[in-house]
Design a protein around this motif. Structure first.
Motif, PDB file in Angstrom:
ATOM      1  N   VAL A 244      -5.553 -14.186 -12.691  1.00 46.89           N
ATOM      2  CA  VAL A 244      -4.925 -13.533 -11.541  1.00 46.89           C
ATOM      3  C   VAL A 244      -5.157 -12.022 -11.594  1.00 46.89           C
ATOM      4  O   VAL A 244      -5.445 -11.380 -10.571  1.00 46.89           O
ATOM      5  N   ALA A 245      -5.053 -11.439 -12.773  1.00 45.53           N
ATOM      6  CA  ALA A 245      -5.296  -9.992 -12.909  1.00 45.53           C
ATOM      7  C   ALA A 245      -6.722  -9.645 -12.483  1.00 45.53           C
ATOM      8  O   ALA A 245      -6.948  -8.604 -11.845  1.00 45.53           O
ATOM      9  N   HIS A 246      -7.669 -10.495 -12.833  1.00 44.80           N
ATOM     10  CA  HIS A 246      -9.059 -10.255 -12.438  1.00 44.80           C
ATOM     11  C   HIS A 246      -9.175 -10.238 -10.917  1.00 44.80           C
ATOM     12  O   HIS A 246      -9.814  -9.340 -10.331  1.00 44.80           O
ATOM     13  N   VAL A 247      -8.540 -11.212 -10.258  1.00 45.73           N
ATOM     14  CA  VAL A 247      -8.588 -11.255  -8.794  1.00 45.73           C
ATOM     15  C   VAL A 247      -7.884 -10.037  -8.204  1.00 45.73           C
ATOM     16  O   VAL A 247      -8.363  -9.435  -7.228  1.00 45.73           O
ATOM     17  N   GLN A 248      -6.760  -9.651  -8.782  1.00 40.67           N
ATOM     18  CA  GLN A 248      -6.025  -8.484  -8.274  1.00 40.67           C
ATOM     19  C   GLN A 248      -6.873  -7.211  -8.383  1.00 40.67           C
ATOM     20  O   GLN A 248      -6.854  -6.366  -7.481  1.00 40.67           O
ATOM     21  N   LEU A 249      -7.606  -7.078  -9.475  1.00 33.21           N
ATOM     22  CA  LEU A 249      -8.482  -5.904  -9.608  1.00 33.21           C
ATOM     23  C   LEU A 249      -9.576  -5.915  -8.547  1.00 33.21           C
ATOM     24  O   LEU A 249      -9.912  -4.873  -7.973  1.00 33.21           O
ATOM     25  N   LEU A 250     -10.138  -7.086  -8.313  1.00 34.52           N
ATOM     26  CA  LEU A 250     -11.173  -7.187  -7.280  1.00 34.52           C
ATOM     27  C   LEU A 250     -10.623  -6.824  -5.905  1.00 34.52           C
ATOM     28  O   LEU A 250     -11.352  -6.360  -5.030  1.00 34.52           O
ATOM     29  N   ALA A 251      -9.303  -7.023  -5.718  1.00 33.96           N
ATOM     30  CA  ALA A 251      -8.651  -6.676  -4.451  1.00 33.96           C
ATOM     31  C   ALA A 251      -8.097  -5.249  -4.473  1.00 33.96           C
ATOM     32  O   ALA A 251      -7.347  -4.868  -3.562  1.00 33.96           O
ATOM     33  N   ASP A 252      -8.448  -4.473  -5.526  1.00 33.26           N
ATOM     34  CA  ASP A 252      -7.997  -3.088  -5.684  1.00 33.26           C
ATOM     35  C   ASP A 252      -6.481  -2.971  -5.866  1.00 33.26           C
ATOM     36  O   ASP A 252      -5.886  -1.924  -5.572  1.00 33.26           O
ATOM     37  N   ASP A 253      -5.855  -4.018  -6.355  1.00 30.49           N
ATOM     38  CA  ASP A 253      -4.425  -3.964  -6.665  1.00 30.49           C
ATOM     39  C   ASP A 253      -4.273  -3.671  -8.155  1.00 30.49           C
ATOM     40  O   ASP A 253      -3.977  -4.545  -8.963  1.00 30.49           O
ATOM     41  N   ARG A 254      -4.468  -2.405  -8.534  1.00 32.90           N
ATOM     42  CA  ARG A 254      -4.445  -2.042  -9.950  1.00 32.90           C
ATOM     43  C   ARG A 254      -3.053  -2.174 -10.554  1.00 32.90           C
ATOM     44  O   ARG A 254      -2.906  -2.559 -11.716  1.00 32.90           O
ATOM     45  N   GLY A 255      -2.044  -1.877  -9.789  1.00 29.42           N
ATOM     46  CA  GLY A 255      -0.679  -2.003 -10.294  1.00 29.42           C
ATOM     47  C   GLY A 255      -0.342  -3.448 -10.620  1.00 29.42           C
ATOM     48  O   GLY A 255       0.215  -3.754 -11.679  1.00 29.42           O
ATOM     49  N   GLY A 256      -0.686  -4.338  -9.700  1.00 28.53           N
ATOM     50  CA  GLY A 256      -0.433  -5.752  -9.943  1.00 28.53           C
ATOM     51  C   GLY A 256      -1.241  -6.275 -11.113  1.00 28.53           C
ATOM     52  O   GLY A 256      -0.737  -7.055 -11.935  1.00 28.53           O
ATOM     53  N   ALA A 257      -2.509  -5.825 -11.203  1.00 27.35           N
ATOM     54  CA  ALA A 257      -3.367  -6.264 -12.304  1.00 27.35           C
ATOM     55  C   ALA A 257      -2.822  -5.776 -13.643  1.00 27.35           C
ATOM     56  O   ALA A 257      -2.802  -6.525 -14.633  1.00 27.35           O
ATOM     57  N   ALA A 258      -2.382  -4.541 -13.686  1.00 25.54           N
ATOM     58  CA  ALA A 258      -1.836  -3.997 -14.935  1.00 25.54           C
ATOM     59  C   ALA A 258      -0.598  -4.772 -15.370  1.00 25.54           C
ATOM     60  O   ALA A 258      -0.414  -5.089 -16.554  1.00 25.54           O
ATOM     61  N   GLN A 259       0.248  -5.096 -14.409  1.00 25.39           N
ATOM     62  CA  GLN A 259       1.468  -5.848 -14.727  1.00 25.39           C
ATOM     63  C   GLN A 259       1.116  -7.237 -15.257  1.00 25.39           C
ATOM     64  O   GLN A 259       1.702  -7.707 -16.245  1.00 25.39           O
TER      65      GLN A 259
END
Length: 399
Positions: free
Chosen positions: A335-350
């Motif tokens: 999920v973090a990988h997908v969030q990064l691809l969507a430019d959601d760095r905060g969500g990916a970091a969490q």
């Protein structure tokens, strides 16, 4: 004069090495279905003829192996002489690597053998429960001595069919458990053990055991980045599966390997079939909506369909009670990988922060390495935290 009193018997010394069965034959030939039917009869003459045929021995060579001359072997095979005394029967069983009870000998080792099998079956089951519960290190600790004991018995030529079946499952379990606790650079060790399991399974041509060993080995090959070798084995695992339950166990692993290989059509076909089976097959720690969703997510990213993966993150199922702890970590990293691809760095970091804590607690170095690859694209704090946790695990493994 009885067979036990014949002056033609000389077998007080072990036969020369050149006359002993080849190690491979000693390990396998009594475990075949044909041999099992023969042993059930307790017919010494038929057993001796079978042994000679398998090993390419004439009566003279078999006599040298057993400590008798050719004439006496011929008389035994024709039923003209019999072995009446327990000592002679025990010695023949020892030379031919047979369980003593086959020739009517009551032996304390038979009780030990049954106890070992019962202990071994329990060990394999408990190790699998430990691994699925997030305690793969404990599973390794339980399986390693069992595999060593069974392989020592095999090397000594004491390889009954039930021993080989148990060994195949123990080797596969050991390989899979090692695949959880070893870092990526050492995952070939896990594939080594599952390959040994597959060697035994394919010898017996038992569809259920073969499909199981193929899927375990194929998945470890994928984790070791041998994806081209993993996919054919997992395809065979699905094709060999004797029922829908066994096929459902193979399909998620095949989907994951197909996605990693970038084979979009195969990935889509297998994923669709796996989802249709969800309504007909009991769910397991691998085959359930949550795990299939993670596999779908990762496969979509690997086959270049990030937009579909982003939508799936928003509508995916939550982890149920039956989901193994390591799958929660695997899903967080994906999920973090997908969030990064969507430019959601905060969500990916969490997501990665949670994954690091869980991966360290469960000792999952491979997942920490996944975190480092993903975090390396712009999340230095998470990369450093995963690296520190991985270093601690490596230090423990080295010790």
């Amino acid at each position: 004069m009885s067979g036990g009193e014949s002056t033609q018997q000389t077998g007080t010394r072990p036969p020369p090495a050149a006359l002993r069965p080849a190690p491979r034959h000693a390990q396998w030939h009594w475990a075949t279905p044909q041999a099992q039917l023969l042993l059930a009869t307790g017919d010494l003459a038929a057993i001796m003829r079978f042994h000679r045929r398998v090993h390419g021995l004439n009566q003279t060579a078999l006599g040298a192996l057993l400590g008798y001359d050719k004439t006496y072997i011929s008389a035994l095979e024709r039923g003209k002489r019999v072995l009446d005394d327990i000592g002679s029967r025990r010695r023949v069983c020892d030379a031919l690597h047979l369980p003593p009870h086959v020739l009517g000998v009551t032996d304390p080792t038979d009780t030990d053998h049954r106890t070992m099998l019962q202990f071994g079956e329990s060990t394999v089951r408990l190790a699998e429960i430990a691994r699925q519960s997030g305690h793969a290190s404990e599973a390794v600790a339980e399986l390693w001595p069992l595999v060593a004991r069974l392989e020592a018995r095999l090397a000594d030529g004491r390889a009954e069919r039930d021993v080989l079946h148990l060994l195949a499952r123990a080797q596969a379990g050991l390989g899979v458990a090692l695949g959880n606790v070893l870092p990526e650079e050492r995952l070939a060790t896990a594939a080594h053990w599952t390959a040994r399991s597959l060697e035994i399974a394919e010898y017996f041509r038992d569809p259920g055991l073969t499909s199981y060993a193929l899927r375990m080995h194929g998945n470890e090959l994928r984790k070791a980045n041998l994806r081209g070798a993993a996919v054919p084995r997992l395809c065979r695992a699905a094709a060999t599966a004797p029922d829908e339950t066994a096929r459902a166990a193979a399909l998620p692993l095949l989907a994951r390997a197909a996605g990693a290989l970038g084979d979009g059509p195969l990935f889509d076909r297998v994923t669709r079939e796996a989802k249709t089976l969800l309504t007909r097959v009991d769910h397991t720690s691998l085959f359930n909506p949550f795990s299939l969703c993670e596999i779908h997510l990762r496969g979509l990213v690997s086959t270049g369909r990030t937009d579909l993966a982003m939508r799936l993150v928003e509508h995916g199922p939550t982890a149920g009670i039956g989901v193994a702890p390591q799958w929660r970590v695997i899903e967080l990293v994906t999920v973090a990988h997908v969030q990064l691809l969507a430019d959601d760095r905060g969500g990916a970091a969490q997501s990665l922060d949670r994954a690091i804590l869980e991966a360290a607690a469960q000792r999952l170095p491979h997942q920490l390495q996944r975190v480092m690859r993903i975090a390396g694209t712009g999340l230095p704090a998470q990369h450093a935290a995963a690296s520190r946790s991985l270093d601690r695990i490596r230090s423990e493994l080295a010790a």
